[in-house]
Design an enzyme around this catalytic site. Structure first.
Site, PDB file in Angstrom:
ATOM      1  N   GLU B  54       0.818  -1.449   0.000  1.00  0.00           N
ATOM      2  CA  GLU B  54       0.059   0.134   0.045  1.00  0.00           C
ATOM      3  C   GLU B  54       0.732   1.161   0.151  1.00  0.00           C
ATOM      4  O   GLU B  54       0.369   2.407  -0.923  1.00  0.00           O
ATOM      5  CB  GLU B  54      -0.919   0.013   1.274  1.00  0.00           C
ATOM      6  CG  GLU B  54      -1.930  -1.080   1.159  1.00  0.00           C
ATOM      7  CD  GLU B  54      -1.380  -2.461   1.626  1.00  0.00           C
ATOM      8  OE1 GLU B  54      -0.451  -2.593   2.170  1.00  0.00           O
ATOM      9  OE2 GLU B  54      -2.503  -3.496   1.719  1.00  0.00           O
ATOM     10  N   ASP B 113     -15.706  -9.098   8.369  1.00  0.00           N
ATOM     11  CA  ASP B 113     -14.263  -9.268   8.629  1.00  0.00           C
ATOM     12  C   ASP B 113     -13.657  -8.516   9.785  1.00  0.00           C
ATOM     13  O   ASP B 113     -12.572  -8.888  10.359  1.00  0.00           O
ATOM     14  CB  ASP B 113     -13.488  -8.595   7.603  1.00  0.00           C
ATOM     15  CG  ASP B 113     -13.326  -9.509   6.218  1.00  0.00           C
ATOM     16  OD1 ASP B 113     -13.447 -10.802   6.466  1.00  0.00           O
ATOM     17  OD2 ASP B 113     -13.138  -9.128   5.001  1.00  0.00           O
TER      18      ASP B 113
END
Lengths: 275, 311
Positions: B54, B113
């Site tokens: 990222e 999640d």
């Protein structure tokens, strides 16, 4: 490289080292160690290998130089000033309030500065992005990214290396200022990186080792890098932190220490006496 | 059933990618989730899957922006704004490079999640960066406008999307503007200032409040930065009470931004903040966790009643 050119660049390097000591002594702040080690790397690029000048700075087809190890800003500013990006006298405003010459490079403020760097590692993916954009648009230019060897402790450097390899960034030429010393100590003490050349090879790079204080060797290495297609190249330039000033050489304490009066006298004597 | 915001985004970026060849799209191995893959499939030469990198992805986008490209950077909002934050600060904010950060799975929309994947601090983090525009998509129509605006306006942007569907909450002829909010329901007793999926939640709450005789105005504050201070002050003065509603921490996000405006204006009206109350969430069905952590219509209505009672 002709002998003449080498002599010319060597003379510039000596001049720039003297200017550096002068400015850092005057300001009592700034990073001498890494500025001295990267001197030949930057000088060869700005005054020999890279096609970059105040006249073509807005032309995308020129080369780009991204100093990832932004703490060597004083040497970058000296190069840029002598290249004509801003007046040489302005160097005396380094780190002053209202100065364009920030402690670490600022692309918005300073003419010729390609990227705001300083947070170590961050400049490297930016350099890759520039190279990839040029490659996408079939622009025949090189992007030079200059990393410090402490800087490669940063994970983002290796994230970038994976991407450079994946996207076959052969227009990205990385130069490692391999001086073996970081802020807190030697690289061996602080973060041993093992076989650095093997590491880069493992990431898919073409590697070239050379003497980072020999402008002719640096230029030859760049030639070799340019000839290798389909993979990124890294030049592992062996340097000495604080190069040219005996008591600064190889000393982590000179990473960012102020140059006192006695240091100044001694350093200037070693760099060619009073001129 | 309205289309999921991520689907809308995928179609939109593909659509505009056809019109503007400077657009490049980067993703960090979640393009199937963010739907940036829809662009990638169509324009593989302008699509960069950077792997699970990222920080490097954000830096690469900076280099591309410097070279005149319009980079759309995609991954889950929580990772983009944390792992990408140093590059965002140095290159988007300090250097002013016009990167477009697309925060997928905003709020708790990646419900199952769990807390590690919920983005509840992203707005606060991005809002502190000088020069960065911050927007939150509340429905399909505005998502399209945000992508279009990100292409047209050569400024850094953080746009928060959602994994899920959002009911349409704007008229078809709505005119959006960077730096503005929009009244989506009129009312006179209290103003609910919401963003993202909480806008439609606030409308539902306003309907319930109406049945109780409370007239609630609802504002979609789709642009968190720059924020529409004029509209906030006007609503506070006209209705005398304010509720902020966001799928985000009540610290530093929309609630914080609205409170800053009201304090600065010397406009002290009873204010309640609906959002995550300085804690982390958990796994579960989206609807259930929104309920448990106080971010559903029931919670918004209760906050509105409380604000009105404090007048």
């Amino acid at each position: 490289m002709t002998n003449e050119k080498k002599q010319e660049l060597d003379a510039l390097c000596l001049k720039f080292r003297r200017t550096l000591i002068e400015i850092l002594h005057e300001k009592q702040t700034g990073h001498p160690g890494g500025s001295l080690s990267v001197c030949e790397i930057l000088t060869n690029l700005y005054f020999n290998d890279a096609n970059i000048s105040p006249e073509n700075i807005n032309d995308r087809s020129r080369d780009k130089i991204i100093l990832c190890k932004g703490h060597a800003a004083p040497m970058l500013y000296i190069e840029l000033a002598h290249k004509g990006f801003f007046p040489v006298e302005e160097l005396h405003t380094l780190r002053d309030i209202n100065s364009r010459l920030q402690g670490h490079p600022c692309s918005k403020e300073t003419p010729g500065v390609e990227a705001s760097t300083g947070p170590l590692g961050a400049g490297y993916p930016l350099a890759l992005g520039v190279a990839l954009a040029d490659m996408h648009d079939d622009i025949d230019a090189y992007t030079y990214a200059i990393l410090g060897d402490g800087e490669i402790n940063e994970g983002v450097v290796w994230e970038t290396a994976m991407n450079a390899s994946k996207f076959k960034a052969d227009k990205l030429i990385t130069i490692l200022d391999w001086n073996g010393v970081q802020l807190d100590g030697t690289t061996e003490q602080i973060m041993p990186m093992g076989d650095i050349e093997l590491k880069w090879k493992a990431f898919g790079y073409n590697t070239i080792v050379c003497d980072g204080h020999d402008v002719a060797a640096l230029s030859a290495a760049i030639e070799t890098a340019k000839s290798v297609k389909g993979v990124p190249s890294i030049i592992l330039a062996k340097t000495v932190k604080g190069k040219g000033v005996s008591f600064m050489e190889g000393k982590n304490t000179w990473h960012g220490a102020p140059v006192k009066d006695a240091d100044y006298e001694q350093a200037m004597k070693e760099l060619g006496g009073a001129q | 059933m309205a289309k999921a915001i991520r689907e809308v985004y995928g179609e939109t970026i593909k659509k505009y990618g056809e019109l503007n060849k400077d657009i490049v799209v980067l993703d960090a191995d979640v393009s199937g989730s963010t739907k940036s893959a829809m662009f990638g499939k169509e324009y593989p030469d302008r699509f960069y899957n950077c792997g699970i990198c990222e920080y490097a992805m954000m830096g690469m986008a900076a280099g591309m922006a410097k070279s005149g490209k319009i980079p759309f950077v995609n991954t889950f909002a929580v990772f983009l704004t944390t792992l990408g934050s140093l590059a965002a600060r140095t290159f988007m904010s300090y250097s002013g490079l016009p990167i477009k950060m697309m925060g997928a799975y905003g709020g708790m929309s990646d419900a199952f999640d769990g807390a590690t994947h919920h983005a509840l601090e992203d707005i606060a983090m991005m809002r502190t960066l000088p020069g960065v525009n911050v927007m939150v998509a509340s429905d399909a129509q505005i998502t399209d406008w945000m992508v279009k605006t990100a292409i047209e306006v050569k400024e850094p942007m953080y746009i928060r999307l959602s994994r899920d569907a959002a009911p349409d909450c704007h008229p078809a002829d709505a005119k959006f503007e960077l730096g503005k909010g929009m009244v989506v329901r009129e009312g006179s007793d209290v103003t609910i200032i919401a963003c993202g999926l909480m806008v439609s939640t606030a409308i539902t709450a306003a309907e319930a409040l109406a049945a109780k005789g409370i007239s609630a105005r609802v504002v979609d504050m789709y642009c968190i930065k720059p924020i529409d201070a004029e509209l906030i002050e006007k609503c506070a003065k006209e209705t005398g009470a304010v509720v902020t509603a966001e799928e985000h921490s009540v610290i530093g996000g929309l609630g914080g931004a609205v409170a800053e405006v009201l304090a600065k204006a010397g406009c002290a009206v009873p204010t309640e903040m609906v959002g995550m109350q300085d804690r982390h969430g958990e796994s579960g069905p989206y609807k259930d966790i929104l309920h448990k952590y106080g971010m559903d219509a029931e919670a918004v209505a209760a906050a509105a009643e409380k604000a009105v009672s404090r007048k």
